[in-house]
Design an enzyme around this catalytic site. Structure first.
Site, PDB file in Angstrom:
ATOM      1  N   CYS A   1      -7.097   9.940  21.081  1.00  0.00           N
ATOM      2  CA  CYS A   1      -6.296  11.155  20.909  1.00  0.00           C
ATOM      3  C   CYS A   1      -4.989  10.803  20.204  1.00  0.00           C
ATOM      4  O   CYS A   1      -4.742   9.641  19.859  1.00  0.00           O
ATOM      5  CB  CYS A   1      -6.018  11.830  22.253  1.00  0.00           C
ATOM      6  SG  CYS A   1      -4.879  10.918  23.298  1.00  0.00           S
TER       7      CYS A   1
ATOM      8  N   CYS B   1      -2.873   7.877  21.416  1.00  0.00           N
ATOM      9  CA  CYS B   1      -3.229   6.530  20.959  1.00  0.00           C
ATOM     10  C   CYS B   1      -2.531   6.212  19.638  1.00  0.00           C
ATOM     11  O   CYS B   1      -2.070   5.093  19.419  1.00  0.00           O
ATOM     12  CB  CYS B   1      -4.740   6.417  20.779  1.00  0.00           C
ATOM     13  SG  CYS B   1      -5.689   6.685  22.289  1.00  0.00           S
TER      14      CYS B   1
ATOM     15  N   ASP C   1      10.182  22.441 -18.403  1.00  0.00           N
ATOM     16  CA  ASP C   1      10.708  21.773 -19.594  1.00  0.00           C
ATOM     17  C   ASP C   1       9.882  22.242 -20.790  1.00  0.00           C
ATOM     18  O   ASP C   1       8.690  22.511 -20.663  1.00  0.00           O
ATOM     19  CB  ASP C   1      10.582  20.260 -19.421  1.00  0.00           C
ATOM     20  CG  ASP C   1      11.075  19.515 -20.642  1.00  0.00           C
ATOM     21  OD1 ASP C   1      12.228  19.727 -21.030  1.00  0.00           O
ATOM     22  OD2 ASP C   1      10.290  18.728 -21.208  1.00  0.00           O
TER      23      ASP C   1
ATOM     24  N   ASP D   1       7.861  16.016 -17.956  1.00  0.00           N
ATOM     25  CA  ASP D   1       6.974  14.905 -18.300  1.00  0.00           C
ATOM     26  C   ASP D   1       7.164  13.699 -17.392  1.00  0.00           C
ATOM     27  O   ASP D   1       6.478  12.701 -17.542  1.00  0.00           O
ATOM     28  CB  ASP D   1       7.131  14.501 -19.769  1.00  0.00           C
ATOM     29  CG  ASP D   1       8.544  14.032 -20.095  1.00  0.00           C
ATOM     30  OD1 ASP D   1       9.309  13.751 -19.162  1.00  0.00           O
ATOM     31  OD2 ASP D   1       8.879  13.940 -21.285  1.00  0.00           O
TER      32      ASP D   1
ATOM     33  N   ASP E   1      12.787  13.760 -17.753  1.00  0.00           N
ATOM     34  CA  ASP E   1      13.254  14.760 -16.793  1.00  0.00           C
ATOM     35  C   ASP E   1      13.407  14.193 -15.384  1.00  0.00           C
ATOM     36  O   ASP E   1      13.469  14.949 -14.415  1.00  0.00           O
ATOM     37  CB  ASP E   1      12.270  15.937 -16.765  1.00  0.00           C
ATOM     38  CG  ASP E   1      12.038  16.519 -18.144  1.00  0.00           C
ATOM     39  OD1 ASP E   1      13.026  16.776 -18.838  1.00  0.00           O
ATOM     40  OD2 ASP E   1      10.874  16.698 -18.532  1.00  0.00           O
TER      41      ASP E   1
END
Length: 742
Positions: free
Chosen positions: A15, A18, A428, A633, A637
């Site tokens: 679960c 753990c 852009d 790109d 940027d």
């Protein structure tokens, strides 16, 4: 020092508790800075400096679990499949031993009392003989898990199962020892413990199979890689070799219908290549000499010779797998709520179960310890928080995997969660709205009053200067000017956001050549009014115009035009229909920017923005209350991508792990932005559904069990069903289609 990441395949977890125990154990290893354990796919992603994989594995084993290092370069480990098989065989053995005990339950109900039950089957010692192997051999994993958890100072699902089934088993042993053959009429609970373990094992098997399907995206990607390649020897003959034996620089032959063995570059031939596994786009892409090929894509109809470019961990496919795993093994913010609840859930449930037993035994049905025990066991079992631990990671795995198949790579799960909340998309211009491959359209020169240079020499100098620049506009000029480049070029300078300059030597005399916008000219007091009218005309046509100066005199103008992407208009319109504000950001002048924006239907434009100021524009929008996604790109940027809530990098399928972007689009298609937002919205909705039902299940189930209205074996079945239902709900994300664009 660069961070190191090691992934471990885990086993033995039951679960979310753990997972927390393993995180704690790994966090204590020297050099570890970050640990994320994904309960759904049983993987631990460990980040740090100078990590030692053996120490990490040892830490997991010391915590009571098992681990191995994941290495996709090695043959695939089938340990998870073996674990599933073992779990099934355990269930099968438990079912065979439990069915006779389940049959004895027909004698407990008035409406089934006429059904024949053999007397020997009602013998308490026979029942104990059937139940004991189920309890202590087949069910030993729950005792082992309980010991591990308690030793680590935590309590998990195994504690609840072991405590509940042990209480039913040992109470039955007590009754058998004290009442003998009359114990069957008093009521034994051997069938309760055995059937409970059987149902939980069945649920775990179903859960393991479903979890395997939810992590299938990575396996499918890995299976795409062909195993063999045809390599050309130095004498021109060919040989078939394992892909693992290829080396960078090898020449490989790719026949029609074959998968491309490795990232490579076409050296001869032409064909159409199906890159749908990479981009999600079904239309094949034409490939010719000099074009790049990506490993695992499909050569459709032509013979190709290609030179191997990248192998192994450097390949595009390996990078895709890395990004998908990174997203799947990270934790979404919404999961923190489930983690906090799981951490305190089991102790609270134990307290509720004890209170339930005492209330039934000494108040509601005083002296009826059997009834009190049933309610006690039912509360313990119904409250197992497995569904809660699976709710978020299974949805993240399924959603990010499906997104990868659609050509959208989410680098972190928190981005998958927040992407659908953005209100503004900033695009852009170059390479995003446009193709990013501008062409030279105009080159006009006027050398009146200028000495020491001819028109041909000036063109040669312009070409030589632009060759020094990596800007797409510069490359367009270089490809458009058909004369030879001049060699006598020195002191090249790139003036960011303004243009370039260089020193040109002609007849042993030095001259300064500048190519750029009006700002570059003004900075050097160059009069350019004579060219302003022509510049305006070109810019109104959507072209980018650059002035040429020779020794501080404007002598010409260059114009380049970038083609708007075919799907840009429709894609931007769909973003606007979603209620998003779309903004174009560019370093171009206002006229050119406005002309391009008008073509694609964008109202808001930021023009003449220097690269270092793009992030400031993003901040301006954020200060206005907008949640911004920046699309660019991923290189020029970078600051803006990092500043935005979500940074999205446009790609072509070979550069998919851009460091500055949160999302990498493998297809140079603006519709992919729509796909990313769509997957984000559907995944978050799926997570909320899972969390709601997981919380609702426990919130409603515990009072029903405490009220004595739920038999323990029914509680076990319901608990198993809840976990499986959460995983199956998450798997619906794998069926998301691109029809949402219509």
């Amino acid at each position: 020092m660069a961070k190191q990441t090691i992934q471990l395949q885990l086993s033995g977890m039951s679960c979310a508790g753990c997972a927390k125990s393993i995180e704690k154990a790994l966090g204590g290893v020297q050099g570890v800075t970050t640990v994320n354990v994904n309960f759904a796919n049983e993987v631990a992603a460990v980040e740090g400096d100078k990590l030692n994989s053996e120490q990490l594995v040892k830490a997991v084993k010391d915590a009571g679990y098992d681990a191995s290092v994941i290495d996709h370069q090695q043959p695939e480990d089938d340990s998870r499949e073996r674990a599933q098989q073992i779990q099934f065989y355990k269930f099968l053995a438990a079912a065979i031993l439990s069915l006779p005990l389940l049959y004895t339950m027909v004698g407990h109900f008035s409406w089934t009392e006429n059904i024949y039950v053999p007397a020997w089957l009602m013998n308490p010692w026979v029942q104990m003989a059937l139940a004991t192997p189920v309890q202590f051999i087949i069910g030993w994993q729950f005792y082992r898990g309980s010991y591990t958890a308690l030793r680590g100072g935590a309590a998990n699902m195994d504690v609840l199962v072991a405590l509940g089934t042990s209480a039913a088993y040992f109470y039955s042993v007590y009754l058998a020892a004290s009442l003998g053959d009359h114990a069957a009429h008093q009521g034994l609970y051997f069938e309760t413990s055995a059937v409970l373990i059987t149902l939980i094992l069945l649920g775990k098997w179903f859960e393991a199979r479903a979890k395997g399907r939810s992590s299938a995206a990575i396996k499918q990607l890995l299976n795409l890689q062909p195993k063999q390649a045809v390599r050309e020897r130095q004498n021109g003959e060919t040989e078939t070799v394992d892909v693992a034996k290829l080396q960078v620089g090898d020449i490989i032959h790719i026949k029609p219908g074959q998968q491309i063995p490795a990232d490579s570059t076409v050296v001869s031939g032409s064909s159409a290549v199906d890159e749908s596994m990479l981009t999600g786009e079904s239309v094949p892409v034409d490939k010719h000499e000099g074009d790049d090929l990506t490993g695992a894509t499909l050569n459709k109809n032509g013979f190709l010779k290609a030179k191997v470019r990248k192998l192994g961990r450097d390949s595009a496919l390996a990078q895709i797998v890395k990004v998908v795993e990174q997203a799947q093994n990270s934790k979404a913010p919404i999961q923190r709520l489930a983690d906090r609840v799981s951490a305190i859930f089991v102790p609270v449930v134990l307290l509720i179960a004890v209170v339930t037993f005492l209330v039934w035994a000494f108040w509601l049905d005083a002296g009826n310890y059997g009834k009190a025990l049933e309610a006690f066991v039912a509360v313990l079992v119904i409250a197992c928080p497995c569904a809660l631990g699976l709710a978020t990671p299974t949805s993240i795995m399924a959603g990010s995997g499906r997104a990868a198949q659609m050509g959208v790579l989410f680098k972190q799960s928190d981005v998958l969660e927040i992407a659908h909340t953005i209100t503004t998309v900033v695009l852009d211009k170059t390479g995003t709205i446009t193709e990013g491959k501008p062409k030279l359209t105009d080159l006009e020169i006027d050398l009146k009053g200028v000495n020491g240079v001819t028109e041909a020499q000036l063109k040669q100098a312009v070409k030589a200067t632009e060759q020094q620049s990596e800007h797409p506009l510069a490359q367009a000029v270089v490809q458009g000017i058909e004369v030879e480049a001049l060699e006598q070029i020195n002191d090249f300078n790139a003036h960011e956001g303004r243009g370039v300059s260089a020193k040109v030597t002609l007849s042993e005399q030095s001259h300064i050549l500048r190519i750029g916008n009006i700002r570059l000219m003004r900075e050097h007091d160059i009069e350019s009014d004579a060219w302003s009218k022509r510049k305006d005309e070109l810019e109104q046509q959507g072209k980018t115009a650059m002035l040429i100066s020779w020794d501080n005199q404007a002598v010409g103008i260059i114009a380049v035009a970038d083609t708007v992407r075919d799907n840009a208009n429709a894609a931007i319109s769909k973003l606007q229909q979603r209620g998003l504000k779309v903004v174009m950001l560019t370093g171009d002048n206002q006229r050119t920017a406005t002309a391009i924006a008008k073509q694609v239907g964008i109202e808001y434009v930021f023009a003449e923005v220097l690269p270092e100021h793009k992030a400031d524009k993003v901040k301006e929008l954020q200060q206005q209350g907008e949640r911004v996604a920046m699309v660019g790109d991923g290189i020029n940027d970078a600051p803006a991508l990092a500043t935005a809530e979500v940074g999205i990098a446009m790609g072509t399928g070979t550069d998919v792990a851009l460091e500055t972007a949160d999302i990498a689009l493998m297809r140079a298609d603006l519709n992919s932005i729509h796909d990313a937002l769509f997957v984000s919205k559907k995944t978050v909705r799926n997570i909320r559904q899972n969390l709601f039902w997981a919380f609702a299940y426990n919130t409603l189930g515990i009072p029903v069990a405490a009220a004595g209205l739920l038999a323990p074996w029914l509680a076990g079945g319901a608990m198993a069903l809840s976990s499986v239902s959460v995983v199956l709900n998450a798997l619906r994300l794998q069926r998301l289609s691109l029809n949402h664009r219509d």
